[in-house]
Write a protein that holds these residues in place. Sequence first.
Motif, mmCIF file in Angstrom:
data_model
loop_
_atom_site.group_PDB
_atom_site.id
_atom_site.type_symbol
_atom_site.label_atom_id
_atom_site.label_comp_id
_atom_site.label_asym_id
_atom_site.label_seq_id
_atom_site.Cartn_x
_atom_site.Cartn_y
_atom_site.Cartn_z
ATOM 1 N N SER A 167 0.824 -1.218 0.000
ATOM 2 C CA SER A 167 0.000 0.000 0.000
ATOM 3 C C SER A 167 0.852 1.259 0.000
ATOM 4 C CB SER A 167 -0.924 0.022 1.222
ATOM 5 O OG SER A 167 -0.209 0.343 2.417
ATOM 6 N N SER A 227 1.258 3.821 -2.856
ATOM 7 C CA SER A 227 0.272 4.861 -3.152
ATOM 8 C C SER A 227 0.690 6.225 -2.609
ATOM 9 C CB SER A 227 -1.097 4.475 -2.566
ATOM 10 O OG SER A 227 -1.067 4.512 -1.142
ATOM 11 N N HIS A 285 -4.698 3.148 17.499
ATOM 12 C CA HIS A 285 -4.982 3.502 16.115
ATOM 13 C C HIS A 285 -5.830 2.408 15.471
ATOM 14 C CE1 HIS A 285 -1.783 6.607 16.227
ATOM 15 N NE2 HIS A 285 -1.145 5.726 16.985
ATOM 16 N N ASP A 332 -14.013 2.871 -4.882
ATOM 17 C CA ASP A 332 -13.093 3.917 -4.434
ATOM 18 C C ASP A 332 -11.783 3.320 -3.940
ATOM 19 O OD1 ASP A 332 -14.262 2.668 -2.272
ATOM 20 O OD2 ASP A 332 -14.449 4.485 -1.067
ATOM 21 N N GLN A 379 -8.669 5.580 -3.255
ATOM 22 C CA GLN A 379 -8.841 6.408 -2.055
ATOM 23 C C GLN A 379 -8.673 5.571 -0.792
ATOM 24 O OE1 GLN A 379 -12.561 8.603 -1.873
ATOM 25 N NE2 GLN A 379 -12.455 8.731 0.362
ATOM 26 N N ARG A 380 -9.249 4.381 -0.783
ATOM 27 C CA ARG A 380 -9.158 3.539 0.407
ATOM 28 C C ARG A 380 -7.722 3.091 0.663
ATOM 29 N NH1 ARG A 380 -11.469 -1.199 0.188
ATOM 30 N NH2 ARG A 380 -11.977 -1.255 -2.035
ATOM 31 N N SER A 398 -4.969 4.621 -0.267
ATOM 32 C CA SER A 398 -4.188 5.782 0.145
ATOM 33 C C SER A 398 -4.421 6.103 1.619
ATOM 34 C CB SER A 398 -4.555 6.987 -0.730
ATOM 35 O OG SER A 398 -3.849 8.128 -0.313
ATOM 36 N N THR A 399 -5.666 6.023 2.051
ATOM 37 C CA THR A 399 -5.983 6.251 3.471
ATOM 38 C C THR A 399 -5.303 5.211 4.348
ATOM 39 O OG1 THR A 399 -8.122 7.225 2.912
ATOM 40 C CG2 THR A 399 -7.856 6.393 5.157
ATOM 41 N N PHE A 400 -5.336 3.987 3.901
ATOM 42 C CA PHE A 400 -4.694 2.873 4.614
ATOM 43 C C PHE A 400 -3.194 3.142 4.792
ATOM 44 C CE2 PHE A 400 -3.038 -1.684 4.076
ATOM 45 C CZ PHE A 400 -3.275 -2.039 5.400
ATOM 46 N N ASN A 439 -1.486 6.027 4.446
ATOM 47 C CA ASN A 439 -1.221 7.237 5.226
ATOM 48 C C ASN A 439 -1.429 7.010 6.716
ATOM 49 O OD1 ASN A 439 -0.539 9.838 3.698
ATOM 50 N ND2 ASN A 439 -2.107 8.935 2.387
ATOM 51 N N THR A 440 -2.451 6.235 7.056
ATOM 52 C CA THR A 440 -2.705 5.922 8.461
ATOM 53 C C THR A 440 -1.538 5.144 9.056
ATOM 54 O OG1 THR A 440 -5.093 5.866 8.081
ATOM 55 C CG2 THR A 440 -4.276 4.788 10.083
ATOM 56 N N LYS A 470 1.602 7.416 9.477
ATOM 57 C CA LYS A 470 1.366 8.434 10.506
ATOM 58 C C LYS A 470 1.531 7.873 11.912
ATOM 59 C CE LYS A 470 -1.841 12.234 11.486
ATOM 60 N NZ LYS A 470 -1.956 12.047 12.940
#
Length: 384
Positions: free
Chosen positions: A33, A36, A183, A366, A369-370, A372-374, A376-377, A380
Amino acid sequence: MELANRTRIGILFTYFAADWIGGHYYLINIINSLNSLPDARRPHIFVFYDHKVESSLALISYPYVTYVYHKAPANNYLNYLKSWLSRKNFFIGDIIEKYKLKGIYPLMDFPLGKPAISSKVVSWFPDFQHRFYPEYFSKINIFFRELRVKRLLQRTHALVLSSQDAYNHLKRFYDVPASLPVHILRFVSQVERPQHLSFDEITELYQVPKRYFIVSNQFYIHKNHWVVLKALEQLKQRRNDFIVVFTGKEEDYKVTNFVQGLKDFVTEKGLSDYVRFLGVIPRTHQLYLMSQSIAVVQPSKFEGWSTVVEDAKTLQVQLILSDIDVHQEQMQDRGFYFSPDDVDGLITLMEGFLDNTIAPKPTFDDFEQRISTFANTFVKIFQD
């Protein structure tokens, strides 16, 4: 960006047993992932593995990765003893300092106190099944799972859970320190429908007709294969225009003769023409069968975050699911639900698909988008 300037994060594949296929896919998907992300944000990943998981590494496709052979603990109890005697965590040894890691994931065992190191040690606990179905675990297994959770809550730098449902369970059963960062990292499956395979080729190989449902779970008792077989027992009385394909490792170390009991039921009830037990098959074949199915059936009574559901979402396949909270969290209003013990409810949904009286629901489109969120989380977590 130079490799030396990238954030260095260790991933502990050695923690996962060779037969925990879902665990391997979980870590592989985390690493993949990261593609991304903008290049400047992509970390340098150190994969710690041993021979038991080496075959899974071929699925990793990420440019900034270093593979390090790191022998898995042969005996958890022995490693606790060694850790106490040596006053260092034997589960990770000196790898954090040796490879100058900013973070390491997932570490679950803390025989000593909170690691007094600059690196961020992050833990993951997939689910709290033992609290809901203690009958599926030995007393010694429950004891050590409880010990692991309680020490983890006291000593880890951060905890990752796979769902809000798991977080609700954590708060329900344990005292969570207010200072502990928790998290929620919702797994996203990165799979593609294999383009080099043909439907005729795969159906001939596995003796599968054109119309079939598929259940792709390891054969653990909580995965609830029984409700599907009981539905078939009734459905065969009035139609013969489909089968159910079962894939997955045919072994449950917790329950003796569980899989054999399923197969005996199939024989006794005359269901052999309606069932295919395929066992563990190549991942590409499994995904292709899922992509061409009438619907994926996920009847499980308990999940942390279902890989099967995420696979189906990415492949944009219709899903018939047990209505447990985590499935509702994963699929929202885009799944078709039945109570885990409701044979009639499952039959109604299966017949609706067979007779085309159920309109397909919109699938998740999507993916970018999913994923990328995965990613980035995950990154972070090591920056907070």
